[in-house]
Structures are given as structure tokens and as C-alpha cells.
Motif scaffolding. Structure first.
Motif, short mmCIF file in Angstrom:
data_model
loop_
_atom_site.label_atom_id
_atom_site.label_comp_id
_atom_site.label_asym_id
_atom_site.label_seq_id
_atom_site.Cartn_x
_atom_site.Cartn_y
_atom_site.Cartn_z
N ASP A 196 22.60 71.33 31.75
CA ASP A 196 22.01 70.15 32.42
C ASP A 196 22.48 68.81 31.86
OD1 ASP A 196 20.60 71.90 34.07
OD2 ASP A 196 18.92 71.98 32.65
N PRO A 197 23.73 68.43 32.00
CA PRO A 197 24.81 69.17 32.63
C PRO A 197 25.48 70.13 31.65
CG PRO A 197 25.59 67.03 31.98
CD PRO A 197 24.12 67.06 31.65
N ASN A 198 26.38 70.96 32.18
CA ASN A 198 27.08 71.94 31.33
C ASN A 198 28.04 71.24 30.37
OD1 ASN A 198 26.05 74.43 32.56
ND2 ASN A 198 27.11 73.67 34.38
N ARG A 199 27.88 71.56 29.10
CA ARG A 199 28.71 70.96 28.07
C ARG A 199 29.05 72.00 27.01
NH1 ARG A 199 24.27 67.34 26.28
NH2 ARG A 199 23.12 68.91 27.47
N VAL A 200 30.13 71.75 26.30
CA VAL A 200 30.52 72.59 25.17
C VAL A 200 30.53 71.70 23.93
CG1 VAL A 200 32.31 74.04 24.16
CG2 VAL A 200 31.91 74.10 26.63
N ARG A 201 29.72 72.06 22.95
CA ARG A 201 29.62 71.28 21.72
C ARG A 201 30.39 71.99 20.61
NH1 ARG A 201 24.19 70.33 18.12
NH2 ARG A 201 24.99 68.69 16.74
#
Length: 411
Positions: free
Chosen positions: A207-212
């Protein structure tokens, strides 16, 4: 462990991100990967985060006759176990020796002493040292314990047969911090001085799609090294592909510098993406360390999103981060103290912070901070309450950077 993320079709899309580790690893957040090395690091410190946790480190034994490893009594969880294996953490490896408890010292800590015949004659080279607690055991492909007859016998050889099948040691034990003191070890000859010293780790967010992407790097050499950390991505079977700069700058010797960057995946088309972190010496062009994972995006991109599939924020300035890290030791005052004392530390950038206090047996007696904190100076008061007089250990984790220290309660 595979992680699946989904959203509702009513929100215009459904997306699942799956992370597949490049090598076998344990199932907790402290998972062992090919990037987990401790070449040139002494002592090694960390924490067993769950009761079935194991931490393994690639080490370089430079002088086998002088090699030793022991958990430090003042800062380690009780009832530790140490295991020594051949090879490195990138593939299958055979057991060499383990120690459950120290029969000489009469403690529940673990020691692989200097001169034991199981490893004193080994060649100089890469090995793996693992630490766990109580009843967590390494298994072979037949799911049998590699060290089945090693209760309280001091240093013990493998007798279960076969190579290690997984870096997940099933069982149960205690959680808490540890410190492993070493002798006879050094940096990997011919290798780079730049290392990953914690992580890297990938956390999937919605929410939103993220890569950490998080972790920390270190220069184990004796001179400054101009450094760049890249993230390469390519979609199997075709575009898109690209490279992002995660961090760059000059790293002086012997300081851990953290990185923490988030990349949007909302505009990425479906497919399997090979994602690799590359730690590079800019002066020589040498790739000093890598970490790779496969990310699977299984649904169409979000309606209305456009741009690069992994959109990043500005890269970490390692030079600035080094200055902050070098000037921010934790301080305890007063120390010794009668009942209350204050632990002060500077946070260089917004980060998740956890500050806990342990007794000399490794038991957690207080959690003073467990929250995300903004940059700046922070102070936490420790009230000893009904605790007995003696030595206590604080463990301060700021992002991926861990600091420990002692304080004395004296009534």
C-alpha cells in the motif's frame, strides 16, 4: 521462507511478491546467506532472536594452531553452542567440531580452545562458525544430527555423517545477545576490504508495493576506500533491466555504515526479477561482495503507474553517514550507579531503535526503547528497581548497527 502479498481486485490490482533466497537459510529474520561473512571481524557480536535461532559466519582461519572461539561470559545468552564447519556459507559443508558447554570453566558457555586436535592441523582457509543455544542441532540430508553424541563432553567431533543440509538448525533454546571472541583468524587474503557486516535484508511492504533494502557495510582495511553499492535488476525473459546506486562515498577503516532505501514496485510488469546488490571498490573496479534474490511479480502493474520498475530515493552518502557513525557512541551516566542511570546516544538518521538491558547470564531484564526515532540525540532512563547489584549489559540497535556496553549497579 516465501512471503506472499495480495491486495483486492476492488483496488484495481492484485499483486504477489515472492522472495526466494539465493541459498538455504534459517527461517527467522537473522537468516544465513552467502553475504553473511565475518572475515577480519573480531569479536563477532549479535543476538539470537528466537528460541530456535542460529547465526552462522564465514571466517578465515589464518593460523589453525592458534585458532580458538569462545562465547563471552559477560555479554552472551546462557547455554550457548559453537559449531565449526568446512567451506563457506554458499554451499554444503561438513562438520569439524562443536562445543556444547565449557567443562573446565564450569559454565554453560561454549569454547573451542586453542590446540584441539580436531582443528589444530587444518590448513589456512575459509570456514563457518555457528552459534546457537541449548538444543538446536545441525542436520544432514537424512534429517539426522551431525553431532549426535556431544552432550557435555567439551569439544566433540561429528559422528552423524554427511554434509550439512540446511542452515536451519531445528530445536529450542534461549534468545538473547552473544559475543564470540576469536584467535588465529584474519581477513580473507587476496579479497576485498569491503564487506557486508549485517544483512543485507529485503522487506516487502504494501500500500503501495515497495521493496525495502537494508544492511550495513564495512571497510576492514587500513586506508580509506571509495565505495559504491549498486542494485542490479533484470526481468527473466526480457526487459526491463537496470542499475540503481544505493550508496556511494569514501569509507574509512573499521566503521560500520548502514543503508536503508525503499524502491517502488508499482510500475513493474509481471515476471521474475533477479535482484543483486554489488559492493564495489571504485578505485579498482573490484566487486567485493554480492547478495542476490529473486522477486516474482505475479500480477499486472498498477493502473496509472509509469516509470522505472524500481524507483529509488537518493542514494546513501557513505561519507556523511561515516561521520555520524564515528561521532555517536552511546554514553551511560552515572556509571557506576545506585538505582537509576541514563543511556544517551545520537541517531544519525531516522531509524528503528531498540535499547534493552541484560544481566550477565544473558537474560533480558528491561526494554527501554523499541520504536522508530528521528535523527538527533536521544536519552533513556534505566531504573534498576529490585535488581541485584552487579554488572549489566545494554544492547542498542539503531537500524542494522548494534552497540553494546557495560554498566555497574552498586547500592
Amino acid at each position: 521462507m516465501r512471503t506472499t502479498l495480495t491486495t483486492s481486485l476492488a483496488m484495481l490490482f492484485a499483486c504477489a511478491l515472492l522472495v526466494s533466497p539465493a541459498v538455504a537459510q534459517d527461517s527467522d529474520p537473522d537468516g544465513v546467506t552467502a553475504a553473511t561473512d565475518a572475515y577480519g571481524v573480531n569479536p563477532i557480536s549479535g543476538a539470537l532472536e528466537t528460541t530456535d535461532d542460529v547465526d552462522c559466519f564465514a571466517i578465515y582461519i589464518s593460523d589453525a594452531a592458534a585458532f580458538s572461539a569462545s562465547t563471552n561470559n559477560a555479554v552472551s545468552v546462557p547455554d550457548t553452542k559453537l559449531y565449526l564447519f568446512e567451506g563457506d556459507v554458499s554451499g554444503a559443508t561438513n562438520g569439524i567440531a562443536m562445543n556444547d558447554d565449557d567443562p573446565v570453566g564450569g559454565t554453560l558457555l561454549s569454547t573451542l580452545p586453542v590446540g584441539d586436535p580436531l582443528y589444530a592441523g587444518l590448513s589456512a582457509g575459509k570456514y563457518v562458525l555457528c552459534v546457537t543455544s541449548y538444543d538446536n542441532d545441525p542436520l544432514n540430508a537424512a534429517a539426522a544430527d551431525i553431532f549426535p553424541n556431544c552432550g557435555f563432553a567439551g569439544v566433540c567431533p561429528p559422528s552423524g555423517g554427511g554434509a550439512l543440509a540446511s542452515w536451519d538448525f531445528p530445536g529450542f533454546g534461549d534468545s538473547g545477545p552473544y559475543q564470540i571472541d576469536l584467535t588465529g583468524v584474519g581477513d580473507n587474503p587476496g579479497g576485498c576490504d569491503l564487506k557486508f557486516v549485517s544483512g543485507p535484508d529485503i522487506e516487502l511492504l504494501l500500500d503501495p508495493n515497495r521493496v525495502r533494502v537494508t544492511g550495513s557495510v564495512r571497510n576492514n582495511g587500513s586506508a580509506n576506500v571509495r565505495t559504491t553499492l549498486f542494485l542490479d535488476y533484470n526481468r527473466a525473459g526480457g526487459p526491463p533491466s537496470g542499475t540503481i546506486t544505493v550508496g556511494t562515498g569514501s569509507l574509512p577503516p573499521n566503521i560500520n555504515v548502514a543503508f536503508d532505501r525503499t524502491y517502488s514496485a508499482a510500475s513493474a510488469p509481471p515476471g521474475d526479477y533477479n535482484v543483486t546488490l554489488r559492493l564495489v571498490d571504485k578505485d579498482t573496479g573490484t566487486v567485493c561482495a554480492t547478495y542476490a534474490e529473486v522477486i516474482t511479480i505475479s500480477a499486472p502493474r498498477v493502473a496509472g503507474e509509469s516509470g522505472a520498475p524500481f524507483e529509488a530515493t537518493a542514494p546513501v552518502d557513505f561519507s556523511t553517514a561515516v561521520s555520524a557513525a564515528a561521532s555517536a557512541p552511546a554514553a551511560v551516566a552515572p556509571n557506576p550507579f545506585a538505582r537509576q542511570t541514563t543511556i544517551s546516544s545520537e541517531v544519525a538518521a531516522a531509524a528503528d531503535v531498540r535499547l534493552a538491558v541484560y544481566d550477565v547470564l544473558g537474560r533480558e531484564v528491561a526494554v527501554l526503547v523499541d520504536a522508530r526515532m528521528d535523527a538527533g540525540m536521544h536519552r533513556a532512563q534505566f531504573d534498576a528497581g529490585d535488581l541485584a547489584a552487579g554488572t549489566y549489559v545494554y544492547r542498542l540497535q539503531v537500524g542494522n548497527d548494534v552497540r553494546t556496553g557495560r554498566m555497574t549497579l552498586s547500592y
